[in-house]
Motif scaffolding. Structure first.
Motif, PDB file in Angstrom:
ATOM      1  N   PRO A  37       0.827  -1.210   0.000  1.00  0.00           N
ATOM      2  CA  PRO A  37       0.000   0.000   0.000  1.00  0.00           C
ATOM      3  C   PRO A  37       0.856   1.251   0.000  1.00  0.00           C
ATOM      4  N   THR A  38       0.288   2.357  -0.420  1.00  0.00           N
ATOM      5  CA  THR A  38       0.969   3.655  -0.391  1.00  0.00           C
ATOM      6  C   THR A  38       0.071   4.654   0.335  1.00  0.00           C
ATOM      7  N   VAL A  39       0.550   5.877   0.448  1.00  0.00           N
ATOM      8  CA  VAL A  39      -0.239   6.900   1.123  1.00  0.00           C
ATOM      9  C   VAL A  39      -1.541   7.166   0.376  1.00  0.00           C
ATOM     10  N   ASP A  40      -1.507   7.075  -0.937  1.00  0.00           N
ATOM     11  CA  ASP A  40      -2.679   7.401  -1.761  1.00  0.00           C
ATOM     12  C   ASP A  40      -3.395   6.179  -2.306  1.00  0.00           C
ATOM     13  N   SER A  41      -2.915   4.979  -2.034  1.00  0.00           N
ATOM     14  CA  SER A  41      -3.515   3.785  -2.621  1.00  0.00           C
ATOM     15  C   SER A  41      -3.570   2.666  -1.586  1.00  0.00           C
ATOM     16  N   LEU A  42      -4.743   2.058  -1.456  1.00  0.00           N
ATOM     17  CA  LEU A  42      -4.946   0.980  -0.502  1.00  0.00           C
ATOM     18  C   LEU A  42      -5.494  -0.240  -1.242  1.00  0.00           C
ATOM     19  N   PRO A  43      -4.684  -1.269  -1.463  1.00  0.00           N
ATOM     20  CA  PRO A  43      -5.179  -2.475  -2.129  1.00  0.00           C
ATOM     21  C   PRO A  43      -6.133  -3.254  -1.221  1.00  0.00           C
ATOM     22  N   VAL A  44      -7.354  -3.507  -1.692  1.00  0.00           N
ATOM     23  CA  VAL A  44      -8.341  -4.283  -0.944  1.00  0.00           C
ATOM     24  C   VAL A  44      -9.001  -5.274  -1.893  1.00  0.00           C
ATOM     25  N   ARG A  45      -9.654  -6.282  -1.338  1.00  0.00           N
ATOM     26  CA  ARG A  45     -10.406  -7.196  -2.173  1.00  0.00           C
ATOM     27  C   ARG A  45     -11.647  -6.478  -2.725  1.00  0.00           C
ATOM     28  N   GLU A  46     -12.136  -6.943  -3.833  1.00  0.00           N
ATOM     29  CA  GLU A  46     -13.300  -6.319  -4.462  1.00  0.00           C
ATOM     30  C   GLU A  46     -14.501  -6.306  -3.514  1.00  0.00           C
ATOM     31  N   ASP A  47     -14.725  -7.409  -2.818  1.00  0.00           N
ATOM     32  CA  ASP A  47     -15.838  -7.473  -1.865  1.00  0.00           C
ATOM     33  C   ASP A  47     -15.669  -6.463  -0.742  1.00  0.00           C
ATOM     34  N   ASP A  48     -14.433  -6.295  -0.270  1.00  0.00           N
ATOM     35  CA  ASP A  48     -14.176  -5.354   0.817  1.00  0.00           C
ATOM     36  C   ASP A  48     -14.320  -3.910   0.353  1.00  0.00           C
ATOM     37  N   SER A  49     -14.059  -3.677  -0.921  1.00  0.00           N
ATOM     38  CA  SER A  49     -14.273  -2.348  -1.487  1.00  0.00           C
ATOM     39  C   SER A  49     -15.751  -1.981  -1.429  1.00  0.00           C
ATOM     40  N   ALA A  50     -16.621  -2.953  -1.725  1.00  0.00           N
ATOM     41  CA  ALA A  50     -18.059  -2.714  -1.637  1.00  0.00           C
ATOM     42  C   ALA A  50     -18.478  -2.441  -0.196  1.00  0.00           C
ATOM     43  N   LEU A  51     -17.865  -3.150   0.749  1.00  0.00           N
ATOM     44  CA  LEU A  51     -18.152  -2.902   2.169  1.00  0.00           C
ATOM     45  C   LEU A  51     -17.758  -1.485   2.556  1.00  0.00           C
TER      46      LEU A  51
END
Length: 550
Positions: A141-155
């Motif tokens: 991850p970076t300060v401006d980008s947070l990798p998450v799973r697609e399902d968690d993005s919906a959450l």
């Protein structure tokens, strides 16, 4: 004839004596049974009261969900009480173990009632935990980008749509709940929080991050992932608070009540980093009090424990570092020499300050620059203005004193209310607890601070004064930090301060009102645990019943 009458009178008199004796025996036996099974009687009474309370809540909510949760809460409380009864005959530290059971059982109920995102700042804390989990899983991850799973993005999107606790939130959880992830592919999202989500010391978010990591490895769905992270955070607080209560020789009841307050459990059962901060603060307080009122020479393990916990707590919130100053009270007799005493106290305080510099140097320098500037302009959400500056406050001491007095006058009742938990879930007006709940909780806090059987040590007046001074200094530090970082010069009252910010200082502050002239000659510890479990359960039933109708 007279003889017959005399004999009859004697028989009647003897019979009355026998009957009276039988009544006394029955009454004595009944009282003995009640005393022997008093805990079971308490359980029956509590369950009966909770059932009546559940029916009352159902009467104004008219929701099957409310009735179902009421039944669940009764079952959880009954199981908690029965588990405590079983453990009483099998463990040494009965009260502490009962406290641990109460923490976990009530914490689980709080986690169920407050849906994702309805706890203050939880989106920010969830992102911070997910960031650490990404580092652990080498997702970069970076300060401006947070990798998450697609399902968690919906959450995350659902958490941002509304922070209000209501029927729609519960409906979303029920409709979207899945044990396993449907889409585990990674997407990069931009952190939406206005806070610096990279600023917290990583260890304070480690338990919740490990919960996310475990859920990801098991391919659990987004909601199981979310709740597993919450549960790990709760376990961290429960473990730290349990050892704090077990260690402290004085103020044990006050510390247990502080740990079981609705506001404490509300935060501990969420992603809030206040869970770790409160746990470390409680543990440091307990360690320092053991050092002050213990017997014999302090062991190396005791000394190292105080230093390590102080080092861990200091970078989390600067103002709570005042707790480590309790080491000043450790008597000379607990060290091999006066030089050893002075050396340890310097090391404990010095290492805490050094930890601040290592972890918070950049933030402290920035705050110092803003605090000393006479034109500290900044933003507060969508608002812009000039913040109060430290130089301005020092140059006009009269106005500064008046500013603090006005704040206590206007916000004092709000601080007390939000300290014990009379207002939860982003302070929704419709969910606010009735006044009698807040008053009852404050009364329990005051009563728990008093001496009782098993916690009867008398604290010298000088010690109480120092505890009060440190608690006051910490509290004023909290208000000052919000004054120069969150309050515009156009405002006459300090903004942004909540009673929950004072919770880490509460066990130390409670010693101020511990009177040497008052002692309750019965053990109160187990009673406080039982009462607080029941109060929390009924408060949650009421909160849920109102929420499902919103």
């Amino acid at each position: 004839m007279r003889v017959v009458l005399l004999v009859c009178a004697m028989v009647r008199s003897t019979g009355e004596v026998r009957i009276a004796s039988a009544k006394q025996v029955m009454q004595k036996g009944f009282l003995e049974v009640l005393h022997r099974h008093r805990v079971d009687m308490i359980l029956i009474a509590v369950v009966a009261v909770m059932m009546i309370h559940a029916l009352y809540c159902y009467s104004f909510s008219d929701s099957r969900l409310a009735l179902a949760f009421s039944c669940v809460s009764v079952i959880v409380v009954a199981c908690a009480y029965l588990l405590i009864r079983v453990l009483e005959s099998r463990v040494r530290h009965q009260v502490e173990m009962a406290f641990l059971v109460g923490l976990i059982s009530c914490g689980l109920l709080y986690s169920v009632v407050f849906a994702p995102g309805t706890v203050p700042d939880e989106t920010y804390h969830f992102e911070a935990s997910y960031k650490l989990a990404d580092y652990i899983m080498l997702q970069g991850p970076t300060v401006d980008s947070l990798p998450v799973r697609e399902d968690d993005s919906a959450l995350l999107d659902g958490m941002l749509q509304s922070w209000a606790l209501g029927y729609d939130k519960y409906r979303s959880v029920i409709d979207q709940f899945a044990f396993f992830a449907n889409d585990a592919s990674r997407v990069a999202v931009e952190p939406v929080s206005s806070f610096d989500w990279t600023a917290n010391p990583p260890y304070i978010k480690l338990p919740s991050a490990l919960g996310i990591v475990l859920a990801t490895l098991l391919n659990l769905g987004s909601y199981p992932l979310f709740y597993l992270g919450r549960f790990f955070n709760l376990l961290m607080f429960a473990a730290l608070a349990y050892f704090a209560v077990r260690i402290t020789p004085v103020g044990k009841n006050a510390m247990m009540v502080a740990g079981l307050l609705p506001m404490t459990l509300h935060l501990a059962s969420s992603y809030s980093y206040d869970a770790g901060i409160m746990g470390l603060a409680f543990l440091l307080t307990g360690m320092c009090l053991r050092a002050v009122y213990g017997e014999g020479l302090m062991s190396r393990r005791e000394k190292a424990g105080i230093v390590v916990v102080a080092v861990l707590l200091a970078p989390c919130k600067v103002v709570y570092t005042v707790i480590v100053l309790l080491v000043i009270l450790i008597p000379r007799k607990r060290f091999s020499s006066a030089a050893a005493s002075a050396r340890f106290k310097v090391v404990a305080i010095g290492f805490a300050l050094l930890s601040l510099l290592v972890f918070r140097a950049a933030g402290l320098l920035q705050m110092a620059g803003v605090a000393s500037s006479s034109t500290a302009e900044g933003s507060r959400g969508d608002e812009y203005g000039t913040f109060y500056s430290l130089s301005g406050l020092v140059s006009d001491p009269l106005n500064t004193v008046l500013l603090f007095l006005r704040t206590f006058d206007v916000q004092g009742s709000f601080y007390l209310d939000t300290l014990v938990g009379g207002s939860l879930a982003w302070f929704q007006v419709d969910l606010k607890a009735p006044l009698y709940i807040t008053v009852a909780l404050l009364f329990i806090v005051v009563l728990s601070a008093q001496r009782s059987e098993g916690d009867n040590a008398v604290i010298p007046g000088a010690h109480r004064v120092l505890c009060g001074g440190l608690a006051l200094a910490g509290g004023l530090g909290v208000i000052l930090s919000m004054l120069i970082g969150w309050t515009f010069t156009s405002e006459s009252v300090v903004q942004g301060v909540q009673g929950r910010y004072f919770l880490p200082l509460l066990p130390m502050a409670a010693l101020i009102i511990r009177s040497k002239h008052m002692s309750i000659d019965i053990p109160l510890g187990m009673g406080f645990v039982y009462i607080m479990i029941a109060v929390n359960a009924m408060y949650l039933v009421r909160t849920f019943s109102v929420a499902v109708g919103v």
